[in-house]
Design a protein around this motif. Structure first.
Motif, PDB file in Angstrom:
ATOM      1  N   LYS A  20      16.392  21.770 103.542  1.00  0.00           N
ATOM      2  CA  LYS A  20      16.042  23.156 103.832  1.00  0.00           C
ATOM      3  C   LYS A  20      17.288  24.039 103.993  1.00  0.00           C
ATOM      4  O   LYS A  20      17.201  25.258 103.849  1.00  0.00           O
ATOM      5  N   TYR A  21      18.411  23.424 104.306  1.00  0.00           N
ATOM      6  CA  TYR A  21      19.645  24.197 104.437  1.00  0.00           C
ATOM      7  C   TYR A  21      19.975  24.905 103.124  1.00  0.00           C
ATOM      8  O   TYR A  21      20.378  26.070 103.117  1.00  0.00           O
ATOM      9  N   LEU A  74      12.261  30.270 109.908  1.00  0.00           N
ATOM     10  CA  LEU A  74      13.498  30.247 109.130  1.00  0.00           C
ATOM     11  C   LEU A  74      13.840  31.609 108.525  1.00  0.00           C
ATOM     12  O   LEU A  74      14.880  31.756 107.888  1.00  0.00           O
ATOM     13  N   GLN A 132      18.057  28.049 102.634  1.00  0.00           N
ATOM     14  CA  GLN A 132      18.532  29.188 103.421  1.00  0.00           C
ATOM     15  C   GLN A 132      19.858  29.704 102.858  1.00  0.00           C
ATOM     16  O   GLN A 132      20.044  30.903 102.689  1.00  0.00           O
ATOM     17  N   ARG A 133      20.740  28.766 102.574  1.00  0.00           N
ATOM     18  CA  ARG A 133      22.104  29.124 102.147  1.00  0.00           C
ATOM     19  C   ARG A 133      22.121  29.862 100.810  1.00  0.00           C
ATOM     20  O   ARG A 133      23.008  30.687 100.563  1.00  0.00           O
ATOM     21  N   TYR A 171      21.849  35.152 106.055  1.00  0.00           N
ATOM     22  CA  TYR A 171      22.649  34.752 104.888  1.00  0.00           C
ATOM     23  C   TYR A 171      22.632  35.820 103.802  1.00  0.00           C
ATOM     24  O   TYR A 171      23.649  36.041 103.131  1.00  0.00           O
ATOM     25  N   TYR A 185      17.253  33.141 109.375  1.00  0.00           N
ATOM     26  CA  TYR A 185      18.418  32.556 108.717  1.00  0.00           C
ATOM     27  C   TYR A 185      18.566  33.090 107.290  1.00  0.00           C
ATOM     28  O   TYR A 185      19.680  33.356 106.835  1.00  0.00           O
ATOM     29  N   LYS A 186      17.441  33.241 106.615  1.00  0.00           N
ATOM     30  CA  LYS A 186      17.475  33.838 105.274  1.00  0.00           C
ATOM     31  C   LYS A 186      18.018  35.255 105.346  1.00  0.00           C
ATOM     32  O   LYS A 186      18.825  35.678 104.511  1.00  0.00           O
ATOM     33  N   CYS A 235      22.105  27.042 111.789  1.00  0.00           N
ATOM     34  CA  CYS A 235      21.013  26.777 110.845  1.00  0.00           C
ATOM     35  C   CYS A 235      20.716  25.281 110.765  1.00  0.00           C
ATOM     36  O   CYS A 235      19.551  24.868 110.840  1.00  0.00           O
ATOM     37  N   TRP A 287      20.344  32.212  99.914  1.00  0.00           N
ATOM     38  CA  TRP A 287      20.152  33.649 100.097  1.00  0.00           C
ATOM     39  C   TRP A 287      21.488  34.379 100.209  1.00  0.00           C
ATOM     40  O   TRP A 287      21.580  35.572  99.893  1.00  0.00           O
TER      41      TRP A 287
END
Length: 508
Positions: A225-226, A40, A229-230, A47, A43-44, A214, A232
């Motif tokens: 978990k979204y 992941l 990530q979001r 974002y 994705y971090k 994502c 960030w």
């Protein structure tokens, strides 16, 4: 009696297993929050770069346009055209990406296009300042404020300016167009709006496709978990807006026009930082993967029918959600376009503007961390209501206060008005469609909220600010938000949700 005794160990064992499952779930959530999982990380990174790129430029665009000499109405048009173009092109690109299964290619084209056109906006040649319009502005000031002054020339305007109250001086400087050569100012406005339109056409699917990628990777069973990530993006936005605001604040220099000292800043700094953040976005976009899309290609599955997704939003229940999203997007557009404008008129420095971004982004980050477990427990409606109430409270404070520092505490409500609402929309809608339709779905959601809603709000806000002033405009939108709260609640009570499809609903 013996039978009961035999059952007790079984019941005890089941309770023990349930307790272990609960503890494991809690530990898993803690790991998700504090541990950066390798799969992941990309994705971090994306974002963070994406949020940082927005934070570098967008909080300062309205004051940058103001410095270029654009009027509130012109700024409203520019701020409104961009998301309206996004509303028309975003869902289209998203559906094409789903239909043709080219999400990654579309993402990469979008990132390069956004970088190119936004950098063009930052380095458009400005119009030259002039003292030739001093007499015209003096006549305007006299007629607007009911003054009588027969003097002429720039010194006359300067002497009148010194006699005005602070609020009257701010009103005079709200529209700086009189300071510039008219023909050059028209040219600059035309160049900027052309770059805005072209940039938004290519950029519009980027956010929707990144969200769909994502969510597709983590799966709806791990939708919490979204948020991890979001958040960030909020972190990147807050950090970069603070840094850029502080740097721009150091570049402020006085320039004398018509005998009046006007402060100008070097906004090129913001666009340099933007380019740096976009390098991070481009690198991470190259590493995105869309597993369901790849599997569908490998298995030669039929191409998805996007009509089913659009039909979903035509039902009264889901249509009311779209209308509510549209109104909240309008409110968001007004805040984005004119809050920092209003703060600067109240005497806020660029550093204070950056601090306000930090406060509301910290609120977003905290909300992204805690919102999904709460949604599972209490449902989606309480957070939609909290989001609308948050807008009402924010607009009332913006309209009432005269000290820009008092805006900082109320910006905490950004956690509800954006992060909370956005997570609710993600949970509620993404469970209504299959994974292969996420690009289309996210395109619709982004198009309605960030596109049609935000664009309409910016344009209407520009008209109202020019006619009524910023404070009265905020009062108007406080009332609009109240009406939105009432109508959405009533429709949700009366309009039944359509029967669940074969896709399991996360929130009943």
């Amino acid at each position: 009696m013996d039978n009961c005794n035999e059952k007790r160990p079984v019941v005890a064992a089941e309770l023990h297993l349930q307790k272990e499952a609960t503890e494991e779930s809690t530990k898993s959530t803690e790991r998700n929050i504090f541990k950066i999982e390798s799969d992941l990380l990309i994705y971090k990174l994306f974002y963070f770069g994406f949020g940082g790129a927005i934070g570098c430029v967008f909080p300062f665009l309205s004051v940058y346009y103001k410095q270029l000499g654009f009027s509130p109405n012109q700024i409203g048009i520019i701020s409104g055209v961009r998301p309206l173009i996004g509303f028309m092109s975003g869902p289209l690109w998203g559906s094409i990406a789903d239909r043709c299964r080219i999400r990654k290619m579309m993402m990469l084209i979008s990132t390069f296009g956004w970088l190119t056109f936004l950098m063009g906006i930052g380095f458009v040649p400005p119009a030259a300042t002039t003292d030739k319009n001093c007499q015209l502005e003096l006549v305007f000031v006299n007629s607007t404020l009911g003054l009588h002054n027969t003097s002429s020339g720039k010194d006359a305007l300067s002497s009148v300016y010194k006699k005005l109250s602070t609020s009257e001086q701010n009103k005079l400087l709200e529209d700086r167009g009189w300071m510039f050569v008219d023909s050059q100012l028209i040219r600059v406005f035309g160049m900027v709006i052309a770059l805005v339109i072209l940039g938004e056409i290519v950029q519009s699917p980027l956010s929707a496709l990144s969200d769909s990628g994502c969510i597709e990777h983590i799966g709806m069973e791990n939708v919490d978990k979204y948020g991890f990530q979001r958040c960030w993006a909020s972190f990147g936005f807050g950090l970069l807006s603070l840094v850029v605001g502080a740097v721009i604040n150091k570049t402020r220099t006085p320039v004398e026009v018509c005998g009046i000292s006007v402060t100008f800043s070097d906004y090129h700094v913001a666009f340099y930082f933007f380019a740096g953040c976009m390098i991070i976005v481009i690198i991470s976009a190259f590493m995105f993967s869309f597993p369901h899309e790849k599997a569908a290609k490998a298995d030669n599955k039929p191409k998805p029918n996007i009509k089913h997704t659009f039909k979903l939003f035509m039902t009264p229940h889901y249509c009311s959600w779209l209308v509510c999203m549209f109104v909240m997007g309008m409110c968001n557009g007004v805040i984005w376009a004119f809050l920092y404008w209003h703060m600067e008129n109240l005497g806020a420095s660029q550093l204070l503007i950056g601090l306000s971004s930090v406060v509301n982004n910290i609120a977003e980050i905290i909300t992204f961390f805690v919102i999904f477990p709460l949604i599972k427990k209490v449902g989606v409606m309480p957070f939609m209501i909290l989001g609308i109430l948050g807008y009402i409270a924010r607009f009332c404070v913006f309209a009432f206060i005269n000290n820009p520092w008092f805006i900082l505490p109320v910006e905490v409500l950004q956690g509800f008005t954006f992060a909370g609402v956005w997570c609710v929309l993600t949970v509620y809608f993404c469970n209504a469609v299959p994974m292969e339709m996420l690009g289309t779905l996210q395109g619709i959601i982004h198009g309605v909220y960030w596109g049609l809603g935000s664009g309409t709000g910016s344009m209407i806000g520009g008209i109202l600010v020019e006619e009524l002033g910023a404070k009265n405009t905020f009062w108007v939108f406080a009332g609009v938000s109240g009406f939105n709260l009432i109508t959405f609640s009533v429709v949700q009570i009366l309009a039944k949700k359509p029967e669940a499809s074969k896709y399991e609903e996360l929130v009943d």
